[in-house]
Design an enzyme around this catalytic site. Sequence first.
Site, PDB file in Angstrom:
ATOM      1  CB  CYS A 129       3.118  -3.754  -1.852  1.00  0.00           C
ATOM      2  SG  CYS A 129       2.120  -3.798  -0.276  1.00  0.00           S
ATOM      3  CG  HIS A 249       6.218  -4.802   1.999  1.00  0.00           C
ATOM      4  ND1 HIS A 249       6.355  -3.980   2.988  1.00  0.00           N
ATOM      5  CD2 HIS A 249       5.013  -5.161   1.605  1.00  0.00           C
ATOM      6  CE1 HIS A 249       5.046  -3.365   3.103  1.00  0.00           C
ATOM      7  NE2 HIS A 249       4.394  -3.842   1.953  1.00  0.00           N
TER       8      HIS A 249
HETATM    9  P1  NAP Z   1      -1.426   7.711   2.174  1.00  0.00           P
HETATM   10  O1  NAP Z   1       0.017   8.127   2.336  1.00  0.00           O
HETATM   11  O2  NAP Z   1      -2.098   7.892   3.372  1.00  0.00           O
HETATM   12  O3  NAP Z   1      -2.066   8.599   1.073  1.00  0.00           O
HETATM   13  C1  NAP Z   1      -3.603   8.700   0.970  1.00  0.00           C
HETATM   14  C2  NAP Z   1      -3.859   9.502  -0.161  1.00  0.00           C
HETATM   15  O4  NAP Z   1      -5.326   9.537  -0.627  1.00  0.00           O
HETATM   16  C3  NAP Z   1      -3.618  10.930  -0.035  1.00  0.00           C
HETATM   17  O5  NAP Z   1      -3.145  11.576  -1.316  1.00  0.00           O
HETATM   18  C4  NAP Z   1      -4.862  11.717   0.234  1.00  0.00           C
HETATM   19  O6  NAP Z   1      -5.003  12.887  -0.031  1.00  0.00           O
HETATM   20  C5  NAP Z   1      -5.901  10.599  -0.479  1.00  0.00           C
HETATM   21  N1  NAP Z   1      -7.158  10.996  -0.303  1.00  0.00           N
HETATM   22  C6  NAP Z   1      -7.653  10.589   1.144  1.00  0.00           C
HETATM   23  N2  NAP Z   1      -9.039  10.789   1.246  1.00  0.00           N
HETATM   24  C7  NAP Z   1      -9.188  11.394  -0.051  1.00  0.00           C
HETATM   25  C8  NAP Z   1     -10.626  11.749  -0.725  1.00  0.00           C
HETATM   26  N3  NAP Z   1     -11.744  11.839  -0.027  1.00  0.00           N
HETATM   27  N4  NAP Z   1     -10.591  12.085  -2.140  1.00  0.00           N
HETATM   28  C9  NAP Z   1      -9.419  12.161  -2.678  1.00  0.00           C
HETATM   29  N5  NAP Z   1      -8.334  11.874  -2.287  1.00  0.00           N
HETATM   30  C10 NAP Z   1      -8.138  11.460  -0.891  1.00  0.00           C
HETATM   31  O7  NAP Z   1      -1.730   6.361   1.736  1.00  0.00           O
HETATM   32  P2  NAP Z   1      -0.706   5.536   0.368  1.00  0.00           P
HETATM   33  O8  NAP Z   1       0.220   4.672   1.110  1.00  0.00           O
HETATM   34  O9  NAP Z   1      -0.410   6.309  -0.544  1.00  0.00           O
HETATM   35  O10 NAP Z   1      -1.770   4.530   0.005  1.00  0.00           O
HETATM   36  C11 NAP Z   1      -3.105   4.956  -0.729  1.00  0.00           C
HETATM   37  C12 NAP Z   1      -3.898   3.692  -0.989  1.00  0.00           C
HETATM   38  O11 NAP Z   1      -3.048   3.119  -2.132  1.00  0.00           O
HETATM   39  C13 NAP Z   1      -3.861   2.653  -0.015  1.00  0.00           C
HETATM   40  O12 NAP Z   1      -5.228   2.890   0.751  1.00  0.00           O
HETATM   41  C14 NAP Z   1      -4.127   1.446  -0.612  1.00  0.00           C
HETATM   42  O13 NAP Z   1      -5.277   1.195  -1.133  1.00  0.00           O
HETATM   43  C15 NAP Z   1      -3.228   1.722  -1.873  1.00  0.00           C
HETATM   44  N6  NAP Z   1      -2.039   1.084  -1.650  1.00  0.00           N
HETATM   45  C16 NAP Z   1      -1.491  -0.004  -2.441  1.00  0.00           C
HETATM   46  C17 NAP Z   1      -0.399  -0.525  -2.544  1.00  0.00           C
HETATM   47  C18 NAP Z   1       0.073  -1.753  -3.142  1.00  0.00           C
HETATM   48  O14 NAP Z   1       0.305  -2.589  -2.830  1.00  0.00           O
HETATM   49  N7  NAP Z   1      -0.440  -1.622  -4.762  1.00  0.00           N
HETATM   50  C19 NAP Z   1       0.607  -0.143  -1.538  1.00  0.00           C
HETATM   51  C20 NAP Z   1       0.269   1.023  -0.746  1.00  0.00           C
HETATM   52  C21 NAP Z   1      -0.926   1.477  -0.945  1.00  0.00           C
HETATM   53  P3  NAP Z   1      -4.863  14.068   1.214  1.00  0.00           P
HETATM   54  O15 NAP Z   1      -3.379  14.301   1.434  1.00  0.00           O
HETATM   55  O16 NAP Z   1      -5.766  15.243   0.599  1.00  0.00           O
HETATM   56  O17 NAP Z   1      -5.776  13.410   2.290  1.00  0.00           O
HETATM   57  C1  3JM Z   2      -4.956  -0.632   1.914  1.00  0.00           C
HETATM   58  O1  3JM Z   2       1.464  -2.616   3.334  1.00  0.00           O
HETATM   59  C2  3JM Z   2       0.174  -2.540   3.410  1.00  0.00           C
HETATM   60  O2  3JM Z   2      -0.530  -2.455   4.359  1.00  0.00           O
HETATM   61  C3  3JM Z   2      -0.757  -2.990   2.053  1.00  0.00           C
HETATM   62  C4  3JM Z   2      -1.052  -2.012   1.093  1.00  0.00           C
HETATM   63  C5  3JM Z   2      -2.300  -1.434   1.255  1.00  0.00           C
HETATM   64  C6  3JM Z   2      -3.396  -1.817   0.610  1.00  0.00           C
HETATM   65  C7  3JM Z   2      -3.237  -2.688  -0.620  1.00  0.00           C
HETATM   66  O3  3JM Z   2      -2.603  -2.569  -1.597  1.00  0.00           O
HETATM   67  O4  3JM Z   2      -3.729  -4.150  -0.486  1.00  0.00           O
HETATM   68  C8  3JM Z   2      -2.795  -0.455   2.416  1.00  0.00           C
HETATM   69  C9  3JM Z   2      -3.897  -0.088   2.551  1.00  0.00           C
HETATM   70  C10 3JM Z   2      -4.802  -1.478   0.917  1.00  0.00           C
HETATM   71  C11 3JM Z   2      -6.040  -1.874   0.064  1.00  0.00           C
HETATM   72  O5  3JM Z   2      -6.608  -2.873   0.486  1.00  0.00           O
HETATM   73  O6  3JM Z   2      -6.328  -1.398  -1.103  1.00  0.00           O
END
Ligand code: NAP
Ligand code: 3JM
Length: 341
Positions: A129, A249
Amino acid sequence: MKNVHVAIVGATGAVGTKILEKLTERKFPADSIKLLASKRSAGKEIKAGGKTYTVHETTPEAFEGIDIAFFSAGGSISEKFAHEAVKRGAVVIDNTSAFRMDPNTPLVVPEVNPQELANHSGIIANPNCSTIQMVAALQPIKEKYGLNRLIVSTYQAVSGAGVEAIDELAEQSKQFTDRSEIQAEVLPSASAQRHYPIAFNAIPQIDSFDESGYTLEELKMINETKKIFNDYDMSVAATCVRLPVVSGHSESVYIEIDQEGVSVEDLRGLLKNAPGIVLQDDPAAQLYPMPLYAEDKDEVFVGRIRKDLNEPTGFHLWIVSDNLLKGAALNSVQIAEELIN
Ligand code: NAP
Ligand code: 3JM
């Protein structure tokens, strides 16, 4: 435009929820949208655009018949299931850091390097992000004047760390005003050895530490920026800090361009006309970007543009965007739109 079958892995999370919202709002031509999460969420219902969707468990078979699969359930889930989806004919748009630095995986911000989409072999990575909003704002400057150095400090919202971190900030804020003991269990990250309160605090750790002394979030920003700009000679440094902000952010960015004689007005003129960028830069009117006002907005906001007082090619900028939208869900949906067009 061919109608497509879509899956969202991590559909109950902070990012997945926004992906469904953006697909609906932008009238993405999906014949079907399948919501996937962990076993815990199977059977749960989610509403969007007047429709009710049922959440299913993520399994390899769940990807049968899927054309585009958005992944945002963490790196380990992408590592486990992305190839299963590709094997079944889907293109994966992955929001985690699992494949971003893989040389065979394009890392795409559509305003910067859409041409990379032509070279995918099933997986396309959505950058971090903080990286996305920074490169989107710097691209017009880099294109016109060249860019050889950048130093960024981030001020990141808790929503970047997921639903649990948003809840923790709310609970700690209440504990603070109730004068009860503050419980810290989520930040800097669930797997960290020690946890610190985020309410009324600033935590200079996002993700874990590398032996270099940088955090993985800082290294993501450094390495992803070079890959997206396809410039491995660029000097990039980052310090990433978590703040008690729910969404949006912010970044203080110092850049050195390749030319002397460029003015603040020159940079403002470029950014005013850049796609996806909103210039908010009028110190006399106290106009500058702030995360509270960027929430739920698609654009990247730029202001506080100043010339460095010592370095003739140096400038400072303040860049703000909704980390769950351009930083994650919106950028992923824009990638999907580019793919099907
Ligand atoms: P979050 O609110 O904690 O949501 C996590 C999601 O993953 C929930 O839907 C959860 O489902 C699912 N999950 C957890 N364990 C799982 C499993 N064993 N099998 C299938 N699904 C599972 O997290 P978030 O902020 O949405 O972020 C999720 C991920 O996206 C992060 O870890 C990161 O890698 C990525 N991310 C990327 C950006 C970016 O910069 N592009 C920004 C933020 C996050 P349940 O509700 O069933 O637990
Ligand atoms: C895992 O704000 C944040 O923490 C960054 C978003 C994030 C990421 C990511 O997109 O890089 C949260 C948790 C990850 C990851 O490494 O996939």
